[in-house]
Design an enzyme around this catalytic site. Structure first.
Site, PDB file in Angstrom:
ATOM      1  N   GLU A 143       0.870  -1.186   0.000  1.00  0.00           N
ATOM      2  CA  GLU A 143       0.000   0.000   0.000  1.00  0.00           C
ATOM      3  C   GLU A 143       0.907   1.235   0.000  1.00  0.00           C
ATOM      4  OE1 GLU A 143      -3.604   1.945   2.693  1.00  0.00           O
ATOM      5  OE2 GLU A 143      -2.376   0.344   3.520  1.00  0.00           O
ATOM      6  N   ASN A 234     -12.365   6.213   2.422  1.00  0.00           N
ATOM      7  CA  ASN A 234     -11.231   6.735   3.193  1.00  0.00           C
ATOM      8  C   ASN A 234     -10.066   7.031   2.255  1.00  0.00           C
ATOM      9  OD1 ASN A 234     -12.507   4.479   5.384  1.00  0.00           O
ATOM     10  ND2 ASN A 234     -12.081   6.514   6.146  1.00  0.00           N
ATOM     11  N   ALA A 235      -9.434   8.209   2.436  1.00  0.00           N
ATOM     12  CA  ALA A 235      -8.261   8.618   1.655  1.00  0.00           C
ATOM     13  C   ALA A 235      -8.560   8.722   0.164  1.00  0.00           C
ATOM     14  CB  ALA A 235      -7.085   7.667   1.904  1.00  0.00           C
ATOM     15  N   ARG A 242     -21.470  15.871  -9.237  1.00  0.00           N
ATOM     16  CA  ARG A 242     -21.037  16.156 -10.611  1.00  0.00           C
ATOM     17  C   ARG A 242     -19.808  15.343 -11.008  1.00  0.00           C
ATOM     18  NH1 ARG A 242     -23.336  21.173  -9.693  1.00  0.00           N
ATOM     19  NH2 ARG A 242     -21.448  22.113  -8.815  1.00  0.00           N
ATOM     20  N   ASP A 268     -15.575  -1.072  11.069  1.00  0.00           N
ATOM     21  CA  ASP A 268     -15.248  -1.090  12.501  1.00  0.00           C
ATOM     22  C   ASP A 268     -16.115  -0.106  13.284  1.00  0.00           C
ATOM     23  OD1 ASP A 268     -14.207   1.283  11.569  1.00  0.00           O
ATOM     24  OD2 ASP A 268     -12.213   1.019  12.439  1.00  0.00           O
ATOM     25  N   GLY A 269     -17.071   0.540  12.604  1.00  0.00           N
ATOM     26  CA  GLY A 269     -17.924   1.504  13.284  1.00  0.00           C
ATOM     27  C   GLY A 269     -17.262   2.855  13.456  1.00  0.00           C
ATOM     28  N   ASP A 293      -7.732  -3.679   8.047  1.00  0.00           N
ATOM     29  CA  ASP A 293      -6.713  -2.614   8.031  1.00  0.00           C
ATOM     30  C   ASP A 293      -6.113  -2.492   9.429  1.00  0.00           C
ATOM     31  OD1 ASP A 293      -5.100  -0.681   6.933  1.00  0.00           O
ATOM     32  OD2 ASP A 293      -6.564   0.923   7.007  1.00  0.00           O
TER      33      ASP A 293
END
Length: 403
Positions: A143, A234-235, A242, A268-269, A293
């Site tokens: 990653e 996320n990220a 649009r 994970d909430g 993760d």
């Protein structure tokens, strides 16, 4: 009657009084196992006149395929992105511990690191089958460092790289790719197209993530062969009507026929609001892959820990870059994610279990072997109660963990 050569004398185990997840349905059926594979009982009766050597009463529990975690950075104090210490021993420790979460295979994940880390760590991570000693290693998930600075999240900016010379940069940073299963990159980086094509040619799943890509750049990456999205929402750029950005891949009409885009979700909430989980799942249910993760602090008490080159603080269920409110991975376990995902989306038990087993296997092209209870596949499975709490974990038909 077939010749005796085709008949194995290995012992046959029959799991009775269970409900098994097969063909997207939980059905009352027995599970038959021999030599680490799932048997077709019909063939056994008619061709071999065979019977069970061992019967195991599952007490009306659910049997589901073993969970597969394609994004896990470490746990129990082990950091896969640190070159110091006993790397293979650290991977083995995590592999052993995650059996209790129902994980039977995983991809040790390395976050953005200096090239010296890749050259030291990668050669020491071995692709191997699971067993009593722990979950199997499918291959490494890299990653970064070929990601966007603006969306780097917890990745240290000074080690980020771009593709000046395309594939050459990649090989220069990572070295050999023999044991790599997945690479996360930002598709808007110049020269990413040929890199994606080369990775796919080598059988590596390419994931888009940590990226500022708009939808057309994301679609172009998929056309080149990318097939996964790293921790959706996320990220990456937030959804905009649009230009929906990478999130738009879930309903894109530019995905080539016969291809599917998968996406990781950290259920994970904390990382994703339940409503966002529901939107994604309803838009594209067969692409959703649960990932933990998890960071090295998974399984450890609150306080200060590390992730690669960064210090992190664990507060409750949150993992932050030290001194900030930037999330960096989770300390959730896969069985927690399955239960939270089911509760948050109201999806079926089958869908929740498949998001942790079948979908990750499909995303890595392993579903002929893992992620299902189909005949002749690996007998990697979990036994769960109705609350989806893992009671037992099996790899190759052998019990490797019991509550």
């Amino acid at each position: 009657m077939p010749s005796n050569k085709s008949v194995s004398n290995a012992p046959i185990t029959q799991f009775i009084n269970c409900r098994i997840l097969r063909d997207h349905k939980i059905q009352r059926e027995d599970l038959w196992v021999r030599e680490g594979k799932i048997l077709d009982p019909e063939k056994l009766f008619f061709d071999e006149k065979g019977f069970a050597d061992v019967r195991i009463d599952c007490e009306n529990r659910i049997i589901a395929p073993g969970f597969i975690d394609v994004q896990i950075n470490g746990g129990y104090g082990v950091d896969f992105s640190l070159a110091s210490g006993d790397i293979s021993g650290g991977v083995a420790l995590v592999a052993k511990k995650i059996l209790e979460h129902g994980v039977t295979s995983f991809c040790p994940t390395l976050v953005t690191s200096p090239s010296s880390v890749y050259s030291q760590v990668l050669p020491q991570i071995e692709v191997q089958n699971g067993g009593l000693s722990g979950a199997g290693v499918i291959g490494v998930h890299l990653e970064g460092p070929f990601i966007s600075e603006e969306k780097r999240g917890a990745h240290p900016p000074k080690f980020l790289r771009s593709f000046e010379a395309g594939v050459t940069d990649l090989l220069e940073i990572y070295g050999k790719l023999d044991n790599v299963a997945m690479v996360t990159l930002a598709p808007e980086l110049a020269n990413s197209g040929p890199v994606i094509q080369e990775l796919v040619r080598r059988g590596i799943t390419v994931s888009v993530g940590h990226s500022m890509a708009d939808l057309s750049q994301a679609e172009e990456a998929v056309i080149q062969g990318a097939s996964f999205i790293t921790h959706l929402f996320n990220a990456m750029l937030p959804f905009h009507h649009r230009d929906p950005g990478i999130v738009g891949l879930l309903t894109s009409d530019k995905v080539p026929p016969g291809r599917r885009v998968f996406y990781g979700m950290i259920a994970d909430g904390i990382h994703t609001h339940p409503a966002a989980l529901r939107i994604a799942h309803r838009a594209h249910p067969t692409g959703l892959v649960l990932v933990t993760d998890a960071v090295p602090a998974m399984g450890l008490p609150a306080g200060r820990h590390t992730l690669g080159q960064q210090q992190i603080d664990i507060q409750g269920l949150h993992a932050y870059v030290a001194g900030t409110k930037t999330l960096c991975g989770s300390i959730a376990t896969m069985n927690m994610c399955v239960r939270h995902f089911r509760q948050a989306t109201g999806c079926s038990v089958e869908a929740a279990l498949e998001a942790a087993s079948l979908r990750p296997a499909e995303s890595l092209g392993l579903d002929h072997r893992k992620g299902t209870l189909n005949f002749n596949t690996d007998a990697d499975f979990v036994v769960l109660d109705d609350a989806l709490t893992v009671q037992e974990t099996y790899i190759a038909g052998q019990q490797v963990w019991k509550k």
